[in-house]
Design a protein around this motif. Structure first.
Motif, PDB file in Angstrom:
ATOM      1  N   LEU A 364       0.819  -1.198  -0.043  1.00 42.84           N
ATOM      2  CA  LEU A 364      -0.032   0.162  -0.089  1.00 42.84           C
ATOM      3  C   LEU A 364       0.996   0.989  -0.215  1.00 42.84           C
ATOM      4  CD1 LEU A 364      -2.496  -1.232   2.831  1.00 42.84           C
ATOM      5  CD2 LEU A 364      -2.738  -1.365   0.205  1.00 42.84           C
ATOM      6  N   VAL A 365       0.797   2.132  -1.193  1.00 42.43           N
ATOM      7  CA  VAL A 365       1.455   3.292  -1.291  1.00 42.43           C
ATOM      8  C   VAL A 365       0.719   4.405  -1.164  1.00 42.43           C
ATOM      9  CG1 VAL A 365       3.096   4.772  -2.655  1.00 42.43           C
ATOM     10  CG2 VAL A 365       3.087   2.160  -2.784  1.00 42.43           C
ATOM     11  N   ILE A 379      -4.433   5.683  -1.873  1.00 45.93           N
ATOM     12  CA  ILE A 379      -3.759   4.863  -1.536  1.00 45.93           C
ATOM     13  C   ILE A 379      -3.617   3.795  -2.732  1.00 45.93           C
ATOM     14  CG2 ILE A 379      -3.573   2.462  -0.167  1.00 45.93           C
ATOM     15  CD1 ILE A 379      -5.344   3.466   2.001  1.00 45.93           C
ATOM     16  N   ASN A 380      -2.397   3.586  -3.345  1.00 45.93           N
ATOM     17  CA  ASN A 380      -2.232   2.979  -4.558  1.00 45.93           C
ATOM     18  C   ASN A 380      -3.168   3.607  -5.843  1.00 45.93           C
ATOM     19  OD1 ASN A 380      -0.786   1.119  -3.144  1.00 45.93           O
ATOM     20  ND2 ASN A 380      -1.742  -0.771  -3.709  1.00 45.93           N
ATOM     21  N   GLY A 381      -3.264   4.716  -5.790  1.00 42.98           N
ATOM     22  CA  GLY A 381      -4.068   5.541  -6.834  1.00 42.98           C
ATOM     23  C   GLY A 381      -5.385   5.442  -6.570  1.00 42.98           C
ATOM     24  N   VAL A 382      -6.040   5.318  -5.446  1.00 38.68           N
ATOM     25  CA  VAL A 382      -7.505   5.392  -5.392  1.00 38.68           C
ATOM     26  C   VAL A 382      -7.744   6.021  -4.131  1.00 38.68           C
ATOM     27  CG1 VAL A 382      -9.748   4.062  -4.969  1.00 38.68           C
ATOM     28  CG2 VAL A 382      -7.796   3.051  -6.651  1.00 38.68           C
ATOM     29  N   SER A 383      -8.563   7.166  -4.317  1.00 39.79           N
ATOM     30  CA  SER A 383      -8.883   7.705  -3.213  1.00 39.79           C
ATOM     31  C   SER A 383     -10.340   7.547  -2.661  1.00 39.79           C
ATOM     32  CB  SER A 383      -8.760   9.240  -3.451  1.00 39.79           C
ATOM     33  OG  SER A 383      -9.196  10.291  -2.294  1.00 39.79           O
ATOM     34  N   HIS A 384     -10.499   7.249  -1.560  1.00 35.19           N
ATOM     35  CA  HIS A 384     -11.831   6.262  -1.119  1.00 35.19           C
ATOM     36  C   HIS A 384     -12.889   7.368  -0.791  1.00 35.19           C
ATOM     37  CE1 HIS A 384     -14.347   3.543   1.134  1.00 35.19           C
ATOM     38  NE2 HIS A 384     -14.577   4.584   2.059  1.00 35.19           N
ATOM     39  N   ASP A 417       0.071   3.386 -11.621  1.00 38.10           N
ATOM     40  CA  ASP A 417      -0.998   4.048 -10.303  1.00 38.10           C
ATOM     41  C   ASP A 417      -0.294   5.210  -9.860  1.00 38.10           C
ATOM     42  OD1 ASP A 417      -2.420   1.487 -10.742  1.00 38.10           O
ATOM     43  OD2 ASP A 417      -0.793   0.459  -9.540  1.00 38.10           O
ATOM     44  N   THR A 418      -0.390   6.295 -10.800  1.00 37.59           N
ATOM     45  CA  THR A 418       0.278   7.314 -10.214  1.00 37.59           C
ATOM     46  C   THR A 418      -0.813   8.414  -9.810  1.00 37.59           C
ATOM     47  OG1 THR A 418      -0.066   8.497 -12.494  1.00 37.59           O
ATOM     48  CG2 THR A 418       2.084   7.149 -11.869  1.00 37.59           C
ATOM     49  N   PRO A 419      -0.533   9.266  -9.040  1.00 38.22           N
ATOM     50  CA  PRO A 419      -1.653  10.562  -8.559  1.00 38.22           C
ATOM     51  C   PRO A 419      -2.313  11.191  -9.613  1.00 38.22           C
ATOM     52  CG  PRO A 419       0.244  10.656  -7.170  1.00 38.22           C
ATOM     53  CD  PRO A 419       0.767   9.716  -8.155  1.00 38.22           C
ATOM     54  N   GLN A 420      -1.626  11.176 -10.878  1.00 35.33           N
ATOM     55  CA  GLN A 420      -2.035  11.940 -12.001  1.00 35.33           C
ATOM     56  C   GLN A 420      -3.409  11.132 -12.620  1.00 35.33           C
ATOM     57  OE1 GLN A 420       1.183  11.409 -11.641  1.00 35.33           O
ATOM     58  NE2 GLN A 420       1.482  13.933 -11.319  1.00 35.33           N
ATOM     59  N   LYS A 421      -3.278   9.830 -12.200  1.00 33.06           N
ATOM     60  CA  LYS A 421      -4.427   8.982 -12.952  1.00 33.06           C
ATOM     61  C   LYS A 421      -5.520   8.576 -11.600  1.00 33.06           C
ATOM     62  CE  LYS A 421      -2.007   6.919 -16.796  1.00 33.06           C
ATOM     63  NZ  LYS A 421      -1.899   5.341 -17.584  1.00 33.06           N
ATOM     64  N   LEU A 422      -5.464   9.422 -10.547  1.00 30.32           N
ATOM     65  CA  LEU A 422      -6.106   9.322  -9.071  1.00 30.32           C
ATOM     66  C   LEU A 422      -7.621   8.790  -9.457  1.00 30.32           C
ATOM     67  CD1 LEU A 422      -5.832   9.277  -6.237  1.00 30.32           C
ATOM     68  CD2 LEU A 422      -6.720  11.698  -6.389  1.00 30.32           C
ATOM     69  N   ILE A 423      -8.144   7.843  -9.066  1.00 29.84           N
ATOM     70  CA  ILE A 423      -9.540   7.327  -9.047  1.00 29.84           C
ATOM     71  C   ILE A 423     -10.189   7.703  -7.692  1.00 29.84           C
ATOM     72  CG2 ILE A 423     -10.908   5.435  -9.125  1.00 29.84           C
ATOM     73  CD1 ILE A 423      -8.711   4.006 -10.930  1.00 29.84           C
ATOM     74  N   MET A 424     -11.324   8.248  -7.717  1.00 27.98           N
ATOM     75  CA  MET A 424     -12.036   8.618  -6.496  1.00 27.98           C
ATOM     76  C   MET A 424     -13.258   7.587  -6.509  1.00 27.98           C
ATOM     77  SD  MET A 424     -11.944  12.879  -6.178  1.00 27.98           S
ATOM     78  CE  MET A 424     -13.104  12.773  -4.928  1.00 27.98           C
ATOM     79  N   ALA A 425     -13.265   6.533  -5.509  1.00 31.26           N
ATOM     80  CA  ALA A 425     -14.192   5.565  -5.462  1.00 31.26           C
ATOM     81  C   ALA A 425     -14.248   4.819  -4.290  1.00 31.26           C
ATOM     82  CB  ALA A 425     -13.965   4.535  -6.636  1.00 31.26           C
ATOM     83  N   PRO A 426     -15.373   4.166  -3.664  1.00 29.91           N
ATOM     84  CA  PRO A 426     -15.157   3.515  -2.649  1.00 29.91           C
ATOM     85  C   PRO A 426     -14.036   2.241  -2.907  1.00 29.91           C
ATOM     86  CG  PRO A 426     -17.424   3.270  -3.315  1.00 29.91           C
ATOM     87  CD  PRO A 426     -16.518   3.848  -4.478  1.00 29.91           C
ATOM     88  N   ASN A 427     -13.088   1.963  -1.717  1.00 28.32           N
ATOM     89  CA  ASN A 427     -12.018   1.279  -2.118  1.00 28.32           C
ATOM     90  C   ASN A 427     -11.993  -0.114  -1.100  1.00 28.32           C
ATOM     91  OD1 ASN A 427      -9.258   0.089  -2.870  1.00 28.32           O
ATOM     92  ND2 ASN A 427      -8.359   2.107  -2.063  1.00 28.32           N
ATOM     93  N   VAL A 428     -12.537  -1.230  -1.853  1.00 24.92           N
ATOM     94  CA  VAL A 428     -12.641  -2.358  -0.974  1.00 24.92           C
ATOM     95  C   VAL A 428     -11.717  -3.506  -1.450  1.00 24.92           C
ATOM     96  CG1 VAL A 428     -14.253  -4.245  -0.250  1.00 24.92           C
ATOM     97  CG2 VAL A 428     -14.924  -1.464  -0.614  1.00 24.92           C
ATOM     98  N   ILE A 429     -11.046  -4.209  -0.544  1.00 28.37           N
ATOM     99  CA  ILE A 429     -10.127  -5.333  -0.858  1.00 28.37           C
ATOM    100  C   ILE A 429     -10.763  -6.737  -0.785  1.00 28.37           C
ATOM    101  CG2 ILE A 429      -8.070  -6.394  -0.172  1.00 28.37           C
ATOM    102  CD1 ILE A 429      -6.677  -4.098   0.191  1.00 28.37           C
ATOM    103  N   LEU A 519     -10.042  12.711   3.406  1.00 23.34           N
ATOM    104  CA  LEU A 519      -9.833  13.248   2.125  1.00 23.34           C
ATOM    105  C   LEU A 519      -9.445  11.946   1.335  1.00 23.34           C
ATOM    106  CD1 LEU A 519      -8.042  16.594   2.154  1.00 23.34           C
ATOM    107  CD2 LEU A 519     -10.470  16.027   1.597  1.00 23.34           C
ATOM    108  N   GLY A 520      -9.593  10.695   1.849  1.00 23.15           N
ATOM    109  CA  GLY A 520      -9.380   9.489   0.904  1.00 23.15           C
ATOM    110  C   GLY A 520      -8.499   8.568   1.264  1.00 23.15           C
ATOM    111  N   GLN A 521      -7.540   8.807   2.343  1.00 21.16           N
ATOM    112  CA  GLN A 521      -6.676   7.688   2.737  1.00 21.16           C
ATOM    113  C   GLN A 521      -7.162   6.654   3.546  1.00 21.16           C
ATOM    114  OE1 GLN A 521      -2.587   9.267   3.927  1.00 21.16           O
ATOM    115  NE2 GLN A 521      -2.330   8.899   1.621  1.00 21.16           N
ATOM    116  N   GLN A 522      -7.744   5.646   2.816  1.00 22.09           N
ATOM    117  CA  GLN A 522      -8.496   4.689   3.801  1.00 22.09           C
ATOM    118  C   GLN A 522      -8.774   3.630   2.661  1.00 22.09           C
ATOM    119  OE1 GLN A 522     -12.432   5.083   5.861  1.00 22.09           O
ATOM    120  NE2 GLN A 522     -12.183   7.216   5.008  1.00 22.09           N
ATOM    121  N   LEU A 523      -9.091   2.518   3.173  1.00 24.59           N
ATOM    122  CA  LEU A 523      -9.665   1.333   2.572  1.00 24.59           C
ATOM    123  C   LEU A 523     -10.861   0.430   3.291  1.00 24.59           C
ATOM    124  CD1 LEU A 523      -7.952  -1.385   2.734  1.00 24.59           C
ATOM    125  CD2 LEU A 523      -6.634  -0.375   0.748  1.00 24.59           C
TER     126      LEU A 523
END
Length: 561
Positions: A364-365, A379-384, A417-429, A519-523
């Motif tokens: 997890l980056v 986290i890994n390019g996804v903002s929860h 998986d860079t911040p420039q391609k950030l996805i905003m969505a529910p992040n579930v593993i 602001l999204g750093q969770q999953l």
């Protein structure tokens, strides 16, 4: 006729056995603790500036819960605020019961004017924990407090009973209201540096005067439970002229090293023993910010029962010299006390976790970037993004596909998986039940991170500089790493944890830095039991609040044995 008599006798005997069994079960059932909490706004002035605070039963900080291993805790929370509200019980494992975790991915918030009753058991746990709000930016206004779990009398602890047991809640503080801070974040701004540091919701006046917070008898030893309940800042804690013996952290007894001071990162708790063996007078306990350009210091007074009159010495104990290296070396000095008799939250991995085969490695980056000019963390390019239907409810009612998608991040993030391609969505593993997993936190940023995993204790195997690679496993502590629920990750560094995902449910893994989490750093990690059995997970509580698309759906078939 004789057969009829025998049947009635058999029936009577069966009834007697059933009643006896019921009595035994009732007598053997673990005790219940009941609380009714009214959550209200109130005016507080912890830094001398009047502001709106969140009170529980009129208290700031909130009431301290004093429980014992295996107690059943019932907390009826009545929301008198003008917006929805939730509490989480950080570090309480809620075995088979993520329904009580109190985060937006598992629970509907309590609407204004309504209540929700939390029911959970501190099963096989001891230690020092905290609770706090998880809705909006309510944590910045209060609503937090301590939760202690004492060892049962039949199970000895590895030190003599202290004279008394004190909870010390330290944390950074803002004089701006929680709603103003929320507007800052919603507008894309970061929070500025805090205005001060509080100890148990208080600060001394500019001359360092105030009422003593704690009193000690000469020659006696006291237990202090120190927890960082702040928003973003690591704090160093120390007591003037007194040494601290570390005995427990986040539910695990530790090797009893002596410390002059302790770095306590956001969300972390330590228990120390302090002996009143100095000159009988007043002393300062100090909490000062770490890794900040401007050092903010909070002070409180402790005193002896036969103390000489007068204020403490104005010469405060020095803060640690150095930056990350000092704190990293302190982390490496923490060891699990493997000889202590105690409730153990990690029975499957206790003692021998270093010999269990790893079935999955998740890296997890964390990163920060901007979306339409507004700050977001990922986290890994996804903002929860939280959903109107809690993830756990959507999964339980079998409409998950209408609310979120599983596994939109990869276990091994790539350059794409860079911040420039950030996805905003529910992040579930999606995580396989009972697998032994390695999680790597990699921090490429310039600021320290603090992470928490709900529902579990994990083995904090390593922290090191640079990026992680499989060769780093040679540096893991595979013998006596402390079993805990938070881990800090220093700038340009990594941290590695190991755990068995044996607690079915939907569990939140989040940054404990409130701005980052908001602001999204969770999953969330979904741990489903294929058996759908009560042996693995409880059914939805009868009193569960329902919201979103599941509000009027029929209940699915309940889990059975």
């Amino acid at each position: 006729m004789m057969m009829g008599i025998i049947s009635r006798k058999g029936l009577l005997l069966s009834l007697v056995i059933w009643v006896w069994g019921l009595v035994v079960r009732l007598e053997a059932e673990d005790p219940y603790l009941y609380f009714t909490w009214k959550v209200t706004y109130g005016t507080i002035s912890p830094l001398g500036v009047p502001q709106q605070g969140i009170l529980i039963n009129g208290q700031f900080p909130g009431p301290n819960i004093n429980s014992t291993t295996n107690n059943n805790i019932i907390v009826n929370v009545i929301n008198h605020l003008d917006e929805p509200f939730l509490l989480t019980w950080m570090g309480v494992q809620h075995r088979k019961n993520s329904w009580q975790d109190g985060v937006p991915g598992t629970n509907c918030p309590i609407p204004p004017g309504q209540n929700y009753t939390y029911r959970f058991q501190v099963k096989d746990q001891i230690g020092s924990y905290i609770y706090y709000p998880t809705t909006a930016m309510h944590r910045a206004a209060g609503g937090f407090g301590g939760l202690r779990v004492n060892s049962r009398l039949l199970i000895p602890v590895p030190y003599a009973d202290p004279e008394d047991d004190y909870t010390v809640l330290i944390g950074d503080w803002y004089t701006k209201s929680h709603s103003t801070l929320k507007k800052f974040l919603d507008s894309g701004r970061s929070l500025a540096r805090p205005d001060g540091v509080l100890i148990n919701g208080k600060s001394l006046d500019k001359k360092g005067r105030g009422k003593p917070l704690f009193t000690m008898k000469p020659g006696k030893t006291y237990k202090y439970r120190i927890c960082n309940v702040g928003l973003k800042t690591s704090l160093n804690f120390r007591i003037q002229n007194h040494l601290m013996k570390l005995v427990e952290m986040e539910g695990s007894h530790t090797v009893q090293n002596i410390y002059e001071s302790l770095d306590v990162h956001v969300g972390q708790c330590f228990s120390v023993l302090v002996t009143a063996d100095k000159e009988p007078k007043a002393y300062y306990m100090v909490a000062s910010t770490r890794f900040t350009k401007k050092v903010l210091t909070g002070k409180a007074i402790i005193t002896y029962t036969n103390a000489k009159r007068g204020p403490p010495s104005p010469q405060l104990p020095a803060a640690p010299v150095g930056n990350w290296a000092w704190s990293l070396n302190q982390f490496r000095s923490f060891r699990w006390n493997l000889t202590a008799s105690a409730a153990r939250p990690n029975p499957q991995g206790s003692y021998h976790y270093g010999k269990i085969n790893i079935t999955r490695t998740i890296k997890l980056v964390n990163s920060a970037s901007r979306v339409n000019g507004k700050l977001r963390y990922s986290i890994n390019g996804v903002s929860h993004v939280d959903t109107s239907t809690p993830l756990k409810l959507a999964e339980y009612f079998r409409v998950a596909n209408k609310v979120f998608k599983y596994d939109i991040i990869k276990d091994e993030p790539t350059a794409e998986d860079t911040p420039q391609k950030l996805i905003m969505a529910p992040n579930v593993i999606n995580q396989t039940f009972r697998n032994f997993v390695e999680i790597i936190f990699e921090n490429h940023e310039k600021s320290l991170q603090s992470w928490h995993l709900a529902g579990y204790s994990f083995f904090a195997a390593a922290i090191g500089p640079g990026k992680w690679s499989p060769e780093q496993r040679r540096n893991y502590n595979l013998l006596d790493a402390v079993s805990r629920h938070t881990i800090q990750v220093f700038p340009k560094s990594y941290a590695a944890i190991l755990l068995t995902f044996d607690n079915a449910g939907m569990w939140n893994l989040r940054s404990e830095l409130t701005e980052n989490r908001y602001l999204g750093q969770q999953l969330y990690i979904s741990v489903l039991s294929p058996a759908r059995s009560l042996r693995d997970e409880y059914n939805i509580p009868d009193n569960a609040l329902r919201c979103g698309i599941v509000k009027k759906l029929p209940f699915p078939p309940p889990y059975t044995i």
